[in-house]
Design an enzyme around this catalytic site. Structure first.
Site: not given
Ligand SMILES: [Zn+2]
Length: 715
Positions: A505-506, A509, A512
């Protein structure tokens, strides 16, 4: 632990503020410290990769003078733009703002790292003093009438149509942000607004430091080994290490999520589970000097007053207006649509647990401190899956290799260790990111995996320097942060499936940020709507369970053998297991957050509100909020996730629907879909409307059905 909700993108106050306002061309050195005492925080970043944050040269006493000098310098830059005698244009106003504030950006980046990961008592003194000053500084810019008039002129100018799409969006964003921050108010209202913002900044700091204090200083001590019954070796080791660190006898269960949740999951001792659970859910609610209830009341009053000043019905209306959801009602509608089937599922989950209790010959009713424990027992009984059977295959270092490999497959990234980059703490490691084919340098990725005193709990991503082209070619710098409890020296650290998912998940980011390909810093990477920013990160979680990752990287720490297919099948069969609990625990907190901020200026008692609101929505008695109000950091440590905790669910509608694009094509590594994902989602930052970006990727608007299916709910 429900990995979907815990991790957050920590946009710390100062970074968010600076990113919003980025102001000033940085040729002058107006604020540099005296020659006798050069303040390294004010210098340009030096070294390889176009300069690196000077994390190795930081002293706490540098922060105040550096922030003050950088703010003063930025205000000088602003005055220059505001007082330009030439008529306002996109270049001399909007682009000039993009170029300004670079010194403050640099200082703010290091300050934010100390705030979230190195928060010592002497740092907190500086933070208490600087929080209201930083708030007042932001207001000085948004309330600068001459500056706003120039922005408004550009915004209303017929010339605007000649700009490209990204430029027009930037003009719109600046104008909207200024108006939303009170640029159109009269002098009296502006003065009151800035008072409110400063008071809020002080209260936010107080709120978070109270939680940090209780998490760091409270614990349940265990002195007899027999009381550790049920705990796997890794949990025992961590508890022993915690005791050693605090120079205490026996074993300590520290009052943090990473310490408490494994205890609640595995401890056979119902009485101790209750004791640990009570400690954890009472953070900030103990009626002592660290109690946050009065602070909550004050924050809510000030937010309600500010919303009215700005012309909004409530704080929620103000916050949600510029998000993808647009109105609190739309966010609430989605939450309530998911709430009903989720509660229904909880009743089924509890029935399964209650049956197990009866089978064991006990008569008690499942209580909140039993949920995690019996959930594990049901998992074993129903699916023959033991989390401790999976853990030996999940080595932290191997999973780190796994996320790098996935980035290589999807985005053609290559990660190479960069051992000489300065770091804030020796645990932090850095990698250079480049293109696998061309070797072109892309950026740096910092990884700070371990818990330590002064580091906030949870996991998050930070951008230290965002990709952009206005200031020439620069290195994009991002970091991932987690709170793993260190294992025994020399032994590989084993983590849970949920923690592995959080890593993906992290890292989503981070990708991104690293994929960003825009011109203007304000539109870069993760600087998107709050209810959209969790979409790329939640999407990346799906790659953990792909066979490619599991076969290559889920290797047994002793035998080196990949995880057996039989075990993978079991994991896949449990994908919707316990989604009732995970959804209700999170969603109840998200609903309360929204309800709280829809009340308006009525004075609120947090304890009473929590009780009544939960009764009203029919909260199952076996579950407590994932974040009770007195320690709800998302909502009360800054404005950023306030009336915004729903964002994880909103984004997950996109996530679930978007992953379908891969499964409908050639699978999770389909080259064409991955290319489209980068082109339409990961690289565009905030240069286009998120709903439009999504349509570019998927060819249509998102549908909620995929989310319901992912969680095993009937819609
Ligand atoms: Zn998050």
């Amino acid at each position: 632990m429900s990995n979907n909700w815990k991790p957050m993108l920590l946009a710390t106050a100062v970074v968010a503020t600076v990113a919003l306002l980025v102001i000033g061309n940085m040729s002058s050195r107006a604020g540099s410290a005296k020659a006798a005492d050069p303040n390294p925080l004010l210098s340009e970043w030096t070294g390889p990769f176009g300069g690196l944050p000077p994390f190795d040269q930081v002293k706490v006493e540098y922060f105040k003078p550096a922030l003050e000098a950088a703010m003063a310098e930025n205000l000088t830059e602003i005055d220059k733009i505001a007082n330009d005698s030439a008529p306002p244009t996109f270049e001399n106003t909007i682009v000039a703002l993009e170029k300004a504030g670079q010194t403050l950006d640099r200082v703010g980046t290091v300050y934010a790292v100390w705030q979230s990961t190195m928060s010592s008592p002497d740092f907190q003194v500086v933070q208490r003093e600087m929080a209201p000053k930083l708030a007042a500084f932001s207001d000085k810019i948004t309330q600068n009438e001459k500056l706003f008039n120039r922005i408004e002129t550009v915004y209303n100018s017929p010339e605007k149509k000649k700009l490209n799409g990204e430029q027009q969006r930037l003009v719109w964003l600046d104008y909207t942000n200024f108006v939303r921050s009170g640029a159109k108010l009269d002098a009296k209202s502006k003065a009151r607004l800035t008072e409110i913002n400063q008071q809020l900044a002080t209260l936010f700091t107080k709120f978070s430091n109270n939680v940090l204090w209780e998490e760091g200083n409270q614990f349940v001590q265990i002195k007899n080994e027999a009381d550790l019954a049920g705990l796997p070796p890794s949990v025992r080791d961590a508890a022993a290490a915690a005791a050693a660190e605090k120079k205490q006898e026996g074993w300590l269960i520290i009052n943090t999520r990473s310490s408490v949740e494994p205890f609640l999951t595995f401890s056979d001792r119902r009485d101790l589970r209750e004791k640990v659970w009570r400690m954890f859910i009472m953070r900030g609610d103990n009626g002592d000097e660290h109690d946050n209830n009065a602070t909550i009341t004050q924050i809510l009053q000030l937010r309600a007053e500010r919303a009215k000043l700005l012309g909004y019905q409530t704080h929620a209306h103000w916050r949600v207006e510029n998000q993808m959801a647009k109105t609190p009602e739309r966010a609430m509608d989605l939450m309530m649509a998911v709430w009903k089937p989720a509660v229904q599922r909880v009743h089924e989950e509890v029935a399964d647990m209650q049956a197990l209790v009866a089978k064991e010959g006990a008569t008690f009713q499942i209580a909140p401190w039993d949920y995690r424990y019996y959930m594990e027992r049901v998992r074993k009984a129903k699916y023959d899956l033991d989390q401790n059977e999976v853990k030996p295959y999940l080595q932290l270092d191997k999973l780190r290799e796994a996320i790098h490999w996935v980035a290589g497959e999807l985005f053609n990234f290559k990660f190479t260790p960069a051992p000489n980059v300065p770091v804030a703490h020796p645990d932090i490691k850095v990698w250079e990111v480049s293109d696998k084919t061309t070797g072109k340098h892309i950026g740096l990725w910092y990884f700070d995996p371990f818990a330590r005193p002064g580091k906030r709990s949870g996991a998050w991503m930070n951008a230290y320097r965002s990709q952009e082209r206005v200031n020439g070619e620069i290195t994009t710098i991002v970091s991932n942060n987690a709170n793993f409890v260190k294992g025994k020296p020399g032994e590989p650290l084993l983590i849970s499936w949920d923690d592995a998912s959080t890593m993906f998940h992290e890292f989503g980011h981070a990708l991104h940020g690293l994929n960003s390909n825009v011109t203007y810093p304000s539109l870069s990477g993760t600087a998107v709507a709050r209810d959209y920013v969790e979409f790329p990160s939640q999407l990346m979680e799906h790659w953990l369970s792909t066979p490619q990752v599991l076969q290559k990287f889920a290797l047994h720490y002793q035998t080196g053998k990949p995880i057996p297919q039989e075990l993978v099948d079991k994991i896949n069969r449990t994908k919707t297991f316990n989604q009732g609990f995970a959804t209700v625990e999170y969603l109840a907190a998200a609903i309360l957050d929204m309800k709280l901020h829809l009340v308006g200026d009525k004075k609120i008692d947090a304890r009473q509100f929590e009780k009544e609101a939960l009764a009203e929505i029919g909260m199952p008695k076996e579950i407590v909020l994932r974040h009770r109000l007195p320690h709800f950091l998302h909502v009360f440590s800054s404005d950023s996730y306030s009336a915004g905790y729903y964002s994880y669910l909103w984004s997950d509608v996109l996530t679930a629907d978007a992953f379908g694009a891969f499964t409908e094509a050639g699978g999770p590594y389909d080259r064409k879909v991955a290319d489209r994902l980068r082109k339409s989602i990961f690289s565009v930052g905030n240069t286009i409307d998120p709903a439009e970006a999504y349509r570019n990727f998927r060819g249509r608007d998102p549908k909620v059905e995929a989310l319901m299916k992912k969680r095993g709910f009937s819609s």
